[in-house]
Design a protein around this motif. Structure first.
Motif: not given
Lengths: 258, 208
Positions: B42-49, B51-64
């Motif tokens: 589920s954590i992987l899927k959240a990073v990939l977008g 699944v729905d999630y709360e919180g923040r995921v950032r890749v190289d400083g850019k928030e998804m």
């Protein structure tokens, strides 16, 4: 052209006793549905004949256009019934695909091929538009069902491509290709054996109606081409419009089944 | 770099990930371990977008966000848990990934692919074979080899060695670690394998 009288019609209908007896004898549960379909066909065709007679007599362009819109609505309803998909997903895409493709290809044929000054002449507009709708209907149902079914079944492959940088369009191309192939393979096969394996309906109707064979052949060729083109065009329009209903902003597959 | 802040993921109201935070630096390999149902995938899927999630995921400083998910995914490589490929042949399967617009700049060639296959002990003859004829382990290694061809910033990998023996697991884990170092690529992996986890920079044990 030789007309079929009431006695002739009844004698022709009598032929249906043959399949009904076979179904009954072998206890194949098709007797009721065959009789039901036969009665519906007779009633519906008589009604079609009645109102076509009026439409041809009136030959009023805006009534013909309204009739075309009604036919499109009926085609849309039939398509929605036959696919196990939510109406809100497909109603407008089906309607738009049928209407736009039918009108564009039909207008091209009537204006440039037949060189009719008035595109909405009842005698030509209604049967041609009806023919296009009938073909688009079958192809769209098969293709949409296949596309959406394959997408669901192969969702892991879809998400694999998405996760490796694919756009929603790119990731959905494999099921789309499968759907178009499945829908159009029969049309192409039919085209390839036309005249060899069977005599096509339009050609027979025209010859029976008194047309010369070479005229009938030309009409038949054109009918095959315009139905093919309208079918692929309507499918592309429908798919483009269905995309926002099937995928969300992040490219995830939404729930679209009933 | 991957940054996850206060991630919450739930399905039908049932939370599977609660207040999870993690940073995976450039060149680091981090693995998530734990029993089934503890939220690793589920954590992987959240990073990939996915699944729905709360919180923040950032890749190289850019928030998804909804707007930039596709753009961020262009920087990602994803190797899922082994699945049945619908493609007819391995060649078609490879082409389906390398011919994506996001990956076209990598300049794919069969020669380059064979170099990666050599590192993963995959035979060249597999390229023309039907995917249905391959073992699960071969399919996994082929998907991993594609990561070697693509210049990605982040690799997300789910059970990369589930169908491999210990020797092949070690080979794959060393391959991934080398890629991460050379490319300064962040790697987040889900694994049950102690052999694979042993090759990672950090191992995070999750609990239900």
């Amino acid at each position: 052209m030789k007309d079929i009288g009431v006695i002739g019609l009844l004698l022709g209908l009598l032929l249906m006793v043959v399949p009904l007896l076979i179904f009954a004898k072998l206890r194949i549960p098709l007797v009721h549905s065959t009789l039901n379909g036969l009665i519906r066909m007779i009633v519906q065709l008589y009604l079609v004949g009645l109102y076509l007679k009026y439409l041809f007599e009136m030959d009023c362009w805006y009534i013909n256009v309204v009739w075309g819109l009604l036919m499109t609505l009926v085609a849309m309803g039939t398509a929605l019934q036959r696919t196990k998909l939510r109406p809100q997903t497909l109603a407008i895409p089906f309607f738009a695909g049928f209407l736009i493709a039918g009108m564009l290809v039909g207008a091209y044929f009537l204006r440039f091929v037949l060189e009719l000054p008035n595109l909405f002449t009842a005698q030509y507009f209604i049967p041609i538009f009806g023919l296009l709708l009938g073909n688009m209907l079958g192809v769209n149902i098969l293709a949409l069902d296949t596309f959406l079914g394959t997408l669901q079944r192969e969702r892991n492959a879809y998400y694999y491509l998405l996760g490796n940088g694919a756009t929603t369009w790119e990731a959905s191309l494999p099921p789309l290709r499968a759907a178009v192939q499945k829908a159009f393979n029969p049309c192409i096969a039919n085209m390839a054996v036309m005249g060899l394996v069977s005599m096509p309906g339009t050609m027979i109707g025209q010859i029976l109606g008194g047309s010369q064979p070479d005229t009938a052949i030309r009409y038949q060729m054109m009918i095959v081409i315009i139905t093919f083109v309208a079918s692929i065009l309507s499918l592309m329009i429908t798919l483009l419009m269905v995309r926002p209903k099937v995928f969300d902003k992040r490219g995830r597959i939404k729930e679209f089944r009933l | 770099m991957l940054e996850i802040d206060n991630l919450f993921v739930s399905y039908d109201g049932e939370p599977v990930v609660r207040d999870f935070s993690l940073t995976v630096g450039d060149g680091q390999v981090v693995c998530l371990c734990g029993e089934s149902g503890c939220g690793k995938t589920s954590i992987l899927k959240a990073v990939l977008g996915f699944v729905d999630y709360e919180g923040r995921v950032r890749v190289d400083g850019k928030e998804m966000t909804d707007r930039n998910t596709h753009e961020l995914r262009k920087q990602m490589a994803y190797v899922p848990q082994e699945f049945i490929m619908p493609h007819e042949t391995v060649k078609e399967m490879v082409e389906s990934v390398v011919e994506l617009a996001a990956n076209a700049g990598a300049g794919f060639s069969q020669e380059k692919l064979m170099v990666e296959w050599g590192k993963l002990k995959l035979d060249e003859s597999l390229y023309e074979r039907k995917t249905s004829e391959l073992s699960g382990g071969q399919r996994q290694r082929i998907m991993i080899s594609l990561v070697g061809l693509l210049p990605k910033r982040l690799l997300l990998i789910d059970e990369p060695t589930s169908a491999l023996d210990a020797a092949s697991t070690r080979l794959v884990s060393q391959y991934i670690r080398t890629l991460a170092r050379e490319r300064q690529m962040s790697v987040l992996a889900v694994t049950h394998s102690d052999v694979f986890a042993g090759e990672c920079d950090f191992k995070i044990q999750l609990q239900k």
